[in-house]
Design an enzyme around this catalytic site. Structure first.
Site, PDB file in Angstrom:
ATOM      1  N   LYS A  89      -9.011   2.985  -0.424  1.00  0.00           N
ATOM      2  CA  LYS A  89     -10.145   3.912  -0.545  1.00  0.00           C
ATOM      3  C   LYS A  89      -9.893   5.029  -1.558  1.00  0.00           C
ATOM      4  O   LYS A  89     -10.823   5.538  -2.169  1.00  0.00           O
ATOM      5  CB  LYS A  89     -10.482   4.497   0.824  1.00  0.00           C
ATOM      6  CG  LYS A  89     -11.156   3.481   1.730  1.00  0.00           C
ATOM      7  CD  LYS A  89     -11.929   4.151   2.839  1.00  0.00           C
ATOM      8  CE  LYS A  89     -12.766   3.127   3.578  1.00  0.00           C
ATOM      9  NZ  LYS A  89     -11.909   2.213   4.390  1.00  0.00           N
ATOM     10  N   GLU A 111     -19.708  10.931   4.036  1.00  0.00           N
ATOM     11  CA  GLU A 111     -19.879  10.491   5.413  1.00  0.00           C
ATOM     12  C   GLU A 111     -18.623   9.737   5.792  1.00  0.00           C
ATOM     13  O   GLU A 111     -17.956   9.170   4.923  1.00  0.00           O
ATOM     14  CB  GLU A 111     -21.099   9.567   5.537  1.00  0.00           C
ATOM     15  CG  GLU A 111     -20.850   8.093   5.179  1.00  0.00           C
ATOM     16  CD  GLU A 111     -20.473   7.834   3.720  1.00  0.00           C
ATOM     17  OE1 GLU A 111     -20.818   8.665   2.863  1.00  0.00           O
ATOM     18  OE2 GLU A 111     -19.828   6.802   3.463  1.00  0.00           O
ATOM     19  N   SER A 377      -5.484  -4.557   2.288  1.00  0.00           N
ATOM     20  CA  SER A 377      -6.239  -3.344   1.948  1.00  0.00           C
ATOM     21  C   SER A 377      -5.623  -2.052   2.465  1.00  0.00           C
ATOM     22  O   SER A 377      -5.830  -0.992   1.878  1.00  0.00           O
ATOM     23  CB  SER A 377      -7.673  -3.474   2.466  1.00  0.00           C
ATOM     24  OG  SER A 377      -7.683  -3.745   3.857  1.00  0.00           O
TER      25      SER A 377
HETATM   26  C1  LIG Z   1     -12.364   1.111   5.090  1.00  0.00           C
HETATM   27  C2  LIG Z   1     -11.404  -0.008   5.071  1.00  0.00           C
HETATM   28  C3  LIG Z   1     -11.819  -1.348   4.896  1.00  0.00           C
HETATM   29  C4  LIG Z   1     -13.272  -1.744   4.797  1.00  0.00           C
HETATM   30  O1  LIG Z   1     -13.953  -1.214   3.705  1.00  0.00           O
HETATM   31  P1  LIG Z   1     -14.383  -2.110   2.459  1.00  0.00           P
HETATM   32  O2  LIG Z   1     -15.326  -1.246   1.707  1.00  0.00           O
HETATM   33  O3  LIG Z   1     -15.009  -3.350   2.975  1.00  0.00           O
HETATM   34  O4  LIG Z   1     -13.154  -2.412   1.688  1.00  0.00           O
HETATM   35  C5  LIG Z   1     -10.870  -2.341   4.833  1.00  0.00           C
HETATM   36  N1  LIG Z   1      -9.547  -2.067   4.959  1.00  0.00           N
HETATM   37  C6  LIG Z   1      -9.101  -0.801   5.151  1.00  0.00           C
HETATM   38  C7  LIG Z   1      -7.641  -0.571   5.299  1.00  0.00           C
HETATM   39  C8  LIG Z   1     -10.001   0.269   5.222  1.00  0.00           C
HETATM   40  O5  LIG Z   1      -9.557   1.519   5.425  1.00  0.00           O
END
Ligand SMILES: *Cc1c(COP(=O)(O)O)cnc(C)c1O
Length: 397
Positions: A89, A111, A377
């Site tokens: 993010k 948000e 992610s």
């Molecule tokens: C917020 C988040 C997501 C989901 O958000 P996307 O916009 O779909 O990438 C996925 N993995 C992690 C670790 C997150 O913090």
């Protein structure tokens, strides 16, 4: 097939900007300027420098040998979990704060649901000395105390939202209201590839650094730029969009997007938008979303707070419809098993969201020579209290 956004902000029939009249000025200012800012060498230099020295990029592309042996193919993990603040993010919030400054803004609003995007936003506001206001549903505030405390320590004002279900959707409405009332000095940082045009395209481009790095890292490690498969989880879809971006036009690279089916598709507690949803309008764009017969948005559920979103970004609706990406879904239990497996085999505790991507590796018959990249992610620190509840069931044997 063209997978880029068109002049009007559409991917096929999805996207656009369905916004109240009062918001038009803000969106139009961003729309008219974002491409020239992104293309400006001065912006690119500052963005690249911060990604390197502040965020810690490039994130490694790691050949997970024990996981590969388990799944009988070559599995690489794109280590977004090693970014500052623990997930992808921050790529987006660093980019947007630089854009906000170039638009002359001094105040940032956002948000947040689980608080991850709120923390990433509060972080870059501290970095650049900008005022930061984060809207968060009262229910989420109670569920996500560590992130609320982090945002406060970073200097953000966290405003509890008491309307509706007191969750993400209601927080988004309050943020929009704020922006309408403060059009001059405020920029709204949206946290995924959702919202009215130009946000889905803007956030996709800022996250595209993920696949940009993947290309040269794969070339270095395997001799070719392209993998056979890329797997990523989808909440709103920003980490997936970033991981797919530079391969969209290369149909030899198969894209697998993974949603959360919670307690099961038919359980009534799910967030598998592509199976359960149909086209509608949410947060200013036309996309596939979960709704009842009257068009009321259905409350989503997933054990992972980041995937608990009733829609997907419009680019994903188009990738689904055009069949460019396969959309799969994973239950809470399957994700949990995959999280413990990665931890035991590789010594990496993944975010629960990322564990959903790992869980589909069981389902596909990859060849032994196939190169599969899983976008990891985020890291699992934030999920430890959830993992603890499952510790007995999945204890290492
Ligand atoms: C917020 C988040 C997501 C989901 O958000 P996307 O916009 O779909 O990438 C996925 N993995 C992690 C670790 C997150 O913090």
């Amino acid at each position: 097939m063209n997978y880029s956004v068109d002049e009007r902000g559409y991917y096929g029939e999805y996207g656009g900007a369905f916004i109240p009249e009062m918001m038009y000025g803000n969106i139009e200012e961003l729309r008219q300027n974002y491409r020239s800012i992104l293309d400006n060498p001065d912006f690119q230099r500052e963005f690249a420098q911060l990604l390197k020295d502040y965020v810690g990029r490039p994130t490694p592309l790691y050949l997970a040998e024990r996981l590969s042996a388990f799944h009988k193919s070559r599995i690489y993990l794109k280590r977004e979990d090693l970014n500052h603040t623990g997930a992808h993010k921050i790529n987006n919030t660093v980019g947007q704060i630089l854009i906000a400054r170039r638009l002359g803004k001094t105040r940032i609003i956002a948000e947040t649901g689980a608080g991850q995007h709120g923390v990433a936003t509060a972080t870059v506001c501290a970095l650049k000395g900008m005022k930061c206001v984060v809207y968060m549903g009262q229910l989420d505030i109670e569920r996500q105390e560590p992130n609320v405390l982090r945002m406060k320590m970073l200097g953000a004002e966290v405003i509890p939202v008491l309307s509706g279900n007191m969750t993400l959707k209601d927080a988004t409405n309050e943020a929009i209201r704020d922006w309408i009332n403060n059009p001059e000095d405020t920029h709204y940082i949206i946290g995924s590839v959702v919202g009215p045009h130009p946000y889905p395209d803007l956030v996709t481009r800022l996250q595209s650094v993920i696949s940009d790095e993947m290309k040269w890292q794969l070339k270095e490690q395997t001799g070719r730029e392209s993998p056979d498969f890329i797997v990523a989880c989808v909440g709103g879809g920003s980490n997936a969009a970033g991981a797919f971006y530079h391969y969209l036009d290369n149909e030899n690279v198969r894209l697998i997007a993974v949603e959360a089916s919670g307690k099961g598709i038919d359980s009534g507690e799910s967030a598998a938008t592509m199976v359960l949803g149909r086209p509608g309008i949410i947060h200013g764009s036309r996309t596939i979303l979960m709704q009842d017969d009257d068009g009321q948005i259905t409350e989503p559920y997933s054990i992972s707070a980041g995937l608990d979103y009733p829609g997907v970004g419009p680019i994903h609706s188009f990738l689904y419809q055009s069949k460019r990406a396969v959309f799969d879904h994973v239950t809470d239990d399957e994700a949990m098993e995959a999280a413990f497996r990665l931890t035991h085999l590789e010594g990496i505790v993944p975010a629960l969201e990322s564990a959903h991507a790992l869980a589909v590796l069981d389902r596909y018959k990859f060849g032994e020579d196939h190169v599969v990249v899983v976008n990891l992610s985020g890291r699992g620190d934030k999920d430890m209290s959830t993992y603890m509840r499952y510790m007995d069931r999945y204890a290492a044997s």
